[in-house]
Scaffold this motif. Structure first.
Motif, PDB file in Angstrom:
ATOM      1  N   GLY A  42       0.764  -1.231   0.000  1.00 47.63           N
ATOM      2  CA  GLY A  42       0.000   0.000   0.000  1.00 47.63           C
ATOM      3  C   GLY A  42       0.796   1.282   0.000  1.00 47.63           C
ATOM      4  O   GLY A  42       0.345   2.302  -0.497  1.00 47.63           O
ATOM      5  N   TRP A  43       2.022   1.251   0.486  1.00 44.55           N
ATOM      6  CA  TRP A  43       2.798   2.475   0.602  1.00 44.55           C
ATOM      7  C   TRP A  43       3.423   2.931  -0.700  1.00 44.55           C
ATOM      8  O   TRP A  43       3.819   4.079  -0.833  1.00 44.55           O
ATOM      9  CB  TRP A  43       3.881   2.321   1.668  1.00 44.55           C
ATOM     10  CG  TRP A  43       4.849   1.217   1.366  1.00 44.55           C
ATOM     11  CD1 TRP A  43       4.722  -0.098   1.716  1.00 44.55           C
ATOM     12  CD2 TRP A  43       6.064   1.318   0.627  1.00 44.55           C
ATOM     13  NE1 TRP A  43       5.790  -0.811   1.250  1.00 44.55           N
ATOM     14  CE2 TRP A  43       6.630   0.032   0.572  1.00 44.55           C
ATOM     15  CE3 TRP A  43       6.720   2.375   0.014  1.00 44.55           C
ATOM     16  CZ2 TRP A  43       7.828  -0.216  -0.079  1.00 44.55           C
ATOM     17  CZ3 TRP A  43       7.919   2.108  -0.639  1.00 44.55           C
ATOM     18  CH2 TRP A  43       8.453   0.831  -0.671  1.00 44.55           C
ATOM     19  N   TYR A  45       2.077   2.405  -4.068  1.00 47.13           N
ATOM     20  CA  TYR A  45       1.258   2.386  -5.278  1.00 47.13           C
ATOM     21  C   TYR A  45       1.304   3.706  -6.033  1.00 47.13           C
ATOM     22  O   TYR A  45       1.260   3.727  -7.258  1.00 47.13           O
ATOM     23  CB  TYR A  45      -0.189   1.966  -4.985  1.00 47.13           C
ATOM     24  CG  TYR A  45      -1.039   3.022  -4.347  1.00 47.13           C
ATOM     25  CD1 TYR A  45      -1.768   3.907  -5.127  1.00 47.13           C
ATOM     26  CD2 TYR A  45      -1.110   3.145  -2.961  1.00 47.13           C
ATOM     27  CE1 TYR A  45      -2.547   4.895  -4.532  1.00 47.13           C
ATOM     28  CE2 TYR A  45      -1.882   4.112  -2.378  1.00 47.13           C
ATOM     29  CZ  TYR A  45      -2.598   4.990  -3.160  1.00 47.13           C
ATOM     30  OH  TYR A  45      -3.361   5.955  -2.585  1.00 47.13           O
ATOM     31  N   SER A  46       1.430   4.816  -5.342  1.00 48.46           N
ATOM     32  CA  SER A  46       1.460   6.113  -6.031  1.00 48.46           C
ATOM     33  C   SER A  46       2.829   6.395  -6.655  1.00 48.46           C
ATOM     34  O   SER A  46       2.971   7.321  -7.444  1.00 48.46           O
ATOM     35  CB  SER A  46       1.077   7.236  -5.073  1.00 48.46           C
ATOM     36  OG  SER A  46       2.012   7.324  -4.019  1.00 48.46           O
ATOM     37  N   SER A  78      -2.525  -2.476  -8.551  1.00 45.30           N
ATOM     38  CA  SER A  78      -1.528  -1.408  -8.431  1.00 45.30           C
ATOM     39  C   SER A  78      -0.843  -1.396  -7.073  1.00 45.30           C
ATOM     40  O   SER A  78       0.194  -0.779  -6.905  1.00 45.30           O
ATOM     41  CB  SER A  78      -2.192  -0.053  -8.651  1.00 45.30           C
ATOM     42  OG  SER A  78      -3.091   0.222  -7.586  1.00 45.30           O
ATOM     43  N   LYS A  80      -2.678  -0.500  -4.329  1.00 48.58           N
ATOM     44  CA  LYS A  80      -3.599   0.247  -3.470  1.00 48.58           C
ATOM     45  C   LYS A  80      -4.579  -0.681  -2.763  1.00 48.58           C
ATOM     46  O   LYS A  80      -4.896  -0.487  -1.594  1.00 48.58           O
ATOM     47  CB  LYS A  80      -4.361   1.280  -4.290  1.00 48.58           C
ATOM     48  CG  LYS A  80      -5.204   2.194  -3.458  1.00 48.58           C
ATOM     49  CD  LYS A  80      -5.822   3.297  -4.292  1.00 48.58           C
ATOM     50  CE  LYS A  80      -6.602   4.248  -3.413  1.00 48.58           C
ATOM     51  NZ  LYS A  80      -7.171   5.356  -4.197  1.00 48.58           N
TER      52      LYS A  80
END
Length: 95
Positions: A42-43, A45-46, A78, A80
């Motif tokens: 989760g950390w 994905y961006s 992705s 997320k």
């Protein structure tokens, strides 16, 4: 693997086939690739999911995680919405 939901021909068995959610390119992932993906997704994905198992060949897309192996329906994500199996209460029971 413990639940028999993916092939056991380690390490080059294809365990996931699908399309890149960004561009639609057909992708595959082997057990070897999935085993190397980051535990916590989760950390990043961006930032292009740098810890993901598979890299889309398109320069416009980032890496992708393989998710839902325990559910028997592996798919690309992705990062997320991906939770690694260490978050599950037991094998075969994804959250």
């Amino acid at each position: 693997i413990c639940e028999g939901r993916c092939p056991t021909q380690w390490p080059d068995a294809i365990i996931c086939e699908g399309r890149c959610p960004c561009c639609g390119t057909k992708l595959t992932c082997t057990m070897r690739q999935a085993a190397r993906q980051t535990t916590v997704a989760g950390w990043d994905y961006s930032d292009g999911a740098e810890g993901g198992a598979v890299k889309c060949p398109s320069d416009e897309c980032g890496r992708l995680y393989v998710t839902n192996l325990c559910g028997g329906k592996p798919d690309f994500d992705s990062g997320k919405g991906h939770n690694h199996c260490t978050e599950c209460p037991d094998f075969g029971q994804c959250i």
